[in-house]
Enzyme design. Sequence first.
Site, PDB file in Angstrom:
ATOM      1  N   LYS A  94       1.475  33.850  39.487  1.00 19.18           N
ATOM      2  CA  LYS A  94       1.031  34.313  38.171  1.00 19.18           C
ATOM      3  C   LYS A  94       0.396  33.147  37.441  1.00 19.18           C
ATOM      4  CE  LYS A  94       0.859  37.177  34.686  1.00 19.18           C
ATOM      5  NZ  LYS A  94      -0.612  36.955  34.680  1.00 19.18           N
ATOM      6  N   GLN A 115       2.071  25.488  35.900  1.00 14.32           N
ATOM      7  CA  GLN A 115       2.406  26.905  35.703  1.00 14.32           C
ATOM      8  C   GLN A 115       3.740  27.250  36.372  1.00 14.32           C
ATOM      9  OE1 GLN A 115      -0.421  28.690  34.119  1.00 14.32           O
ATOM     10  NE2 GLN A 115       1.166  30.103  33.474  1.00 14.32           N
ATOM     11  N   LYS A 118       6.397  26.218  33.901  1.00 20.49           N
ATOM     12  CA  LYS A 118       6.289  27.033  32.688  1.00 20.49           C
ATOM     13  C   LYS A 118       6.844  28.434  32.928  1.00 20.49           C
ATOM     14  CE  LYS A 118       2.124  27.002  30.947  1.00 20.49           C
ATOM     15  NZ  LYS A 118       0.739  27.333  30.512  1.00 20.49           N
ATOM     16  N   LYS A 130      -3.106  29.393  39.585  1.00 14.15           N
ATOM     17  CA  LYS A 130      -4.221  29.262  38.639  1.00 14.15           C
ATOM     18  C   LYS A 130      -5.497  29.483  39.419  1.00 14.15           C
ATOM     19  CE  LYS A 130      -4.916  28.365  34.305  1.00 14.15           C
ATOM     20  NZ  LYS A 130      -3.990  28.569  33.160  1.00 14.15           N
ATOM     21  N   GLY A 169      -6.066  35.547  31.695  1.00  8.52           N
ATOM     22  CA  GLY A 169      -7.117  34.753  31.065  1.00  8.52           C
ATOM     23  C   GLY A 169      -6.750  33.298  30.894  1.00  8.52           C
ATOM     24  N   ASP A 170      -7.733  32.514  30.548  1.00 14.26           N
ATOM     25  CA  ASP A 170      -7.578  31.094  30.174  1.00 14.26           C
ATOM     26  C   ASP A 170      -8.900  30.724  29.486  1.00 14.26           C
ATOM     27  OD1 ASP A 170      -5.616  28.686  30.725  1.00 14.26           O
ATOM     28  OD2 ASP A 170      -7.601  27.865  31.076  1.00 14.26           O
ATOM     29  N   THR A 213       0.188  33.307  22.895  1.00 13.98           N
ATOM     30  CA  THR A 213       0.263  31.865  23.150  1.00 13.98           C
ATOM     31  C   THR A 213       0.335  31.104  21.827  1.00 13.98           C
ATOM     32  OG1 THR A 213      -1.096  32.266  25.100  1.00 13.98           O
ATOM     33  CG2 THR A 213      -0.752  29.982  24.453  1.00 13.98           C
ATOM     34  N   ASN A 244      -8.845  31.492  21.684  1.00 18.03           N
ATOM     35  CA  ASN A 244      -7.709  32.405  21.595  1.00 18.03           C
ATOM     36  C   ASN A 244      -6.446  31.715  21.078  1.00 18.03           C
ATOM     37  OD1 ASN A 244      -5.134  33.367  23.353  1.00 18.03           O
ATOM     38  ND2 ASN A 244      -6.308  35.097  22.613  1.00 18.03           N
ATOM     39  N   SER A 383       2.498  38.098  29.176  1.00 18.63           N
ATOM     40  CA  SER A 383       1.870  38.645  30.385  1.00 18.63           C
ATOM     41  C   SER A 383       2.940  39.268  31.281  1.00 18.63           C
ATOM     42  CB  SER A 383       1.153  37.539  31.174  1.00 18.63           C
ATOM     43  OG  SER A 383      -0.136  37.309  30.675  1.00 18.63           O
TER      44      SER A 383
HETATM   45  P1  NDP Z   1     -10.787  29.777  24.811  1.00 22.23           P
HETATM   46  O1  NDP Z   1     -11.868  29.794  25.803  1.00 22.23           O
HETATM   47  O2  NDP Z   1     -10.497  30.993  24.024  1.00 22.23           O
HETATM   48  O3  NDP Z   1     -11.025  28.601  23.759  1.00 22.23           O
HETATM   49  C1  NDP Z   1     -11.127  27.292  24.189  1.00 22.23           C
HETATM   50  C2  NDP Z   1     -11.414  26.408  22.986  1.00 22.23           C
HETATM   51  O4  NDP Z   1     -11.318  25.052  23.379  1.00 22.23           O
HETATM   52  C3  NDP Z   1     -12.819  26.594  22.439  1.00 22.23           C
HETATM   53  O5  NDP Z   1     -12.820  26.332  21.071  1.00 22.23           O
HETATM   54  C4  NDP Z   1     -13.600  25.535  23.219  1.00 22.23           C
HETATM   55  O6  NDP Z   1     -14.768  25.079  22.553  1.00 22.23           O
HETATM   56  C5  NDP Z   1     -12.595  24.418  23.298  1.00 22.23           C
HETATM   57  N1  NDP Z   1     -12.850  23.648  24.525  1.00 22.23           N
HETATM   58  C6  NDP Z   1     -12.790  24.101  25.797  1.00 22.23           C
HETATM   59  N2  NDP Z   1     -13.130  23.138  26.680  1.00 22.23           N
HETATM   60  C7  NDP Z   1     -13.424  22.072  25.917  1.00 22.23           C
HETATM   61  C8  NDP Z   1     -13.834  20.761  26.245  1.00 22.23           C
HETATM   62  N3  NDP Z   1     -14.014  20.382  27.529  1.00 22.23           N
HETATM   63  N4  NDP Z   1     -14.035  19.910  25.214  1.00 22.23           N
HETATM   64  C9  NDP Z   1     -13.854  20.295  23.916  1.00 22.23           C
HETATM   65  N5  NDP Z   1     -13.468  21.538  23.557  1.00 22.23           N
HETATM   66  C10 NDP Z   1     -13.243  22.401  24.551  1.00 22.23           C
HETATM   67  O7  NDP Z   1      -9.482  29.299  25.610  1.00 22.23           O
HETATM   68  P2  NDP Z   1      -7.954  29.436  25.211  1.00 22.23           P
HETATM   69  O8  NDP Z   1      -7.799  29.346  23.739  1.00 22.23           O
HETATM   70  O9  NDP Z   1      -7.403  30.590  25.933  1.00 22.23           O
HETATM   71  O10 NDP Z   1      -7.325  28.136  25.901  1.00 22.23           O
HETATM   72  C11 NDP Z   1      -7.175  26.906  25.219  1.00 22.23           C
HETATM   73  C12 NDP Z   1      -6.115  26.066  25.918  1.00 22.23           C
HETATM   74  O11 NDP Z   1      -4.874  26.763  25.928  1.00 22.23           O
HETATM   75  C13 NDP Z   1      -6.411  25.721  27.381  1.00 22.23           C
HETATM   76  O12 NDP Z   1      -5.865  24.446  27.661  1.00 22.23           O
HETATM   77  C14 NDP Z   1      -5.613  26.784  28.128  1.00 22.23           C
HETATM   78  O13 NDP Z   1      -5.302  26.368  29.445  1.00 22.23           O
HETATM   79  C15 NDP Z   1      -4.385  26.864  27.260  1.00 22.23           C
HETATM   80  N6  NDP Z   1      -3.581  28.071  27.387  1.00 22.23           N
HETATM   81  C16 NDP Z   1      -4.118  29.312  27.209  1.00 22.23           C
HETATM   82  C17 NDP Z   1      -3.336  30.435  27.296  1.00 22.23           C
HETATM   83  C18 NDP Z   1      -3.845  31.801  27.020  1.00 22.23           C
HETATM   84  O14 NDP Z   1      -3.061  32.738  27.008  1.00 22.23           O
HETATM   85  N7  NDP Z   1      -5.127  31.985  26.762  1.00 22.23           N
HETATM   86  C19 NDP Z   1      -1.908  30.332  27.650  1.00 22.23           C
HETATM   87  C20 NDP Z   1      -1.422  28.980  27.727  1.00 22.23           C
HETATM   88  C21 NDP Z   1      -2.251  27.915  27.620  1.00 22.23           C
HETATM   89  P3  NDP Z   1     -16.217  25.484  23.117  1.00 22.23           P
HETATM   90  O15 NDP Z   1     -16.416  26.905  22.717  1.00 22.23           O
HETATM   91  O16 NDP Z   1     -17.144  24.543  22.461  1.00 22.23           O
HETATM   92  O17 NDP Z   1     -16.150  25.299  24.616  1.00 22.23           O
HETATM   93  O1  2IT Z   2      -1.895  28.631  30.985  1.00 22.94           O
HETATM   94  C1  2IT Z   2      -1.391  29.764  30.876  1.00 22.94           C
HETATM   95  O2  2IT Z   2      -0.175  29.932  30.830  1.00 22.94           O
HETATM   96  C2  2IT Z   2      -2.293  30.923  30.797  1.00 22.94           C
HETATM   97  N1  2IT Z   2      -3.509  30.733  30.787  1.00 22.94           N
HETATM   98  C3  2IT Z   2      -1.741  32.310  30.754  1.00 22.94           C
HETATM   99  C4  2IT Z   2      -1.386  32.797  32.124  1.00 22.94           C
HETATM  100  C5  2IT Z   2      -0.983  34.246  32.209  1.00 22.94           C
HETATM  101  O3  2IT Z   2      -0.758  34.671  33.345  1.00 22.94           O
HETATM  102  O4  2IT Z   2      -0.912  34.938  31.196  1.00 22.94           O
END
Ligand code: NDP
Ligand code: 2IT
Length: 451
Positions: A94, A115, A118, A130, A169-170, A213, A244, A383
């Site tokens: 997952k 992961q 976590k 992943k 998603g991520d 998250t 997100n 999830s």
């Molecule tokens: P999104 O794609 O929704 O948003 C990512 C954000 O981070 C955007 O604002 C983006 O800006 C910025 N960003 C991404 N890459 C870079 C980079 N290389 N340098 C600077 N800014 C960057 O992703 P999420 O919000 O889902 O994910 C954000 C973090 O949270 C990640 O580390 C992800 O692994 C982690 N995460 C997400 C989960 C989820 O459920 N979605 C769960 C647990 C962890 P820009 O638009 O300019 O690229």
């Molecule tokens: O980093 C993370 O934990 C996620 N992107 C969410 C993974 C999931 O299966 O919901």
Amino acid sequence: MEQVVKDEIDRFMRGLIRRNPGQREFHQAVREVIESLMPFVLEHRKYYDAHILERLTEPDRVIIFRVCWEDDHGNIRTNRAWRVQFNNAIGPYKGGMRFHPTVTLSVLKFLGFEQCFKNALTGLPMGGAKGGANFNPKGKSDREVMRFCQSLMIELSRHIGEDTDIPAGDIGVGEREIGYMFGQYRRMENRFTGVLTGKGLAFGGSLVRKEATGYGAVYFMQNMLASRGEGLEGKTAVVSGAGNVAIYCTEKLIASGVKVLTLSDSDGFIFDPDGIDEEKLEWVKELKEVRRGRIREYVEKFPRAEFHAKKRPWSVPCDLAFPCATQNELDGADAQTLVANGLKALAEGANMPCRPEAIGEFRQARMLFGPGKAANAGGVAVSGLEQSQNSLRIAWSRDEVDSRLRHIMRGIHDTCVKWGREKDGHVDYEKGANIGGFIKVADAMLAYGVV
Ligand code: NDP
Ligand code: 2IT
């Protein structure tokens, strides 16, 4: 640290680096875990003798494949995609899918490795995985994203399943991309099943998954502060990212009486001295989730705010920090600045946003530091709840899911305290998360014998 422990860590890391040359992010994530696990493993010889650390740092399998698709101008485009199925000792694989031009095998291995811990911490039966692609969704039309997702799923569908591997998603993968991928899977397999999470509410998604998250990171922070007799109300916070995780972290902070001062994306950060309120956040949601615009537009709409191009928000004085963008976005100097400006606590909404030097600074300052594998586990936890609802063929109410999320975050916090409490009473949440997650996976691996 004792010399024997140091020597074991060095020996282990030399081997890992030799076996995985050039995979810098993977080395970094493993080192962070091994540094807190090695003393524990040396004390508990059953893990050491069974080579659990060696086995846990080698993914079960990695699938690498080509994704060809046609853009709106009729050009043939080729991307590379991966699924890293890291460990399924405690449940089906997952973890999310990331679409970003910086995606490499090293990045996905670091994410898949983290992961495993976590997912174990959530208490739900989920193994670690992943995946992703070096595809850049930015500037692509909906139809281009659709064709890419459909093409990717033609191959990915062979490797996933509701009891095998459940992607989500991520970065760069949200409800739109999950919709296209799920739609293709459904069509190919002629089965409607919970094979992906983060689905739209119309087709099997769970309430609160989108928010989970960010909300979870705030719940984790609340628990950390409570352990020192403090609360969220009246504090100031700096948040990075505008995706997100950042958006829903900000939403819960505002609802908890916190003044949120910043958001960012890869172009820079906005600083709003009046704080981002509910109304402004609704505008940000529309900007990011619907129009897919840039955060700099915030200052055109709200002119008292400032935009700092190509900068990260860590110079803004605050009580609380939530890095919610990406890995290695906060370095040692940033950590020093935050601490000097009076930071009380930090929760990692992103995965591995703090560089090791930054974590060292926070540790030295005896600050509350919530590591990603604990603080951002709310997303994968919900999830897991989405999978449960899909299997039961029911949909829980918002309150039901949210209260389960709060309960899970509290449980993760308490696990960190159990394994991370030091002699002087300070809690090393990072060590607690690593040991707490490890024990569950390692005990399952021991039970299976040599596999
Ligand atoms: P999104 O794609 O929704 O948003 C990512 C954000 O981070 C955007 O604002 C983006 O800006 C910025 N960003 C991404 N890459 C870079 C980079 N290389 N340098 C600077 N800014 C960057 O992703 P999420 O919000 O889902 O994910 C954000 C973090 O949270 C990640 O580390 C992800 O692994 C982690 N995460 C997400 C989960 C989820 O459920 N979605 C769960 C647990 C962890 P820009 O638009 O300019 O690229
Ligand atoms: O980093 C993370 O934990 C996620 N992107 C969410 C993974 C999931 O299966 O919901």
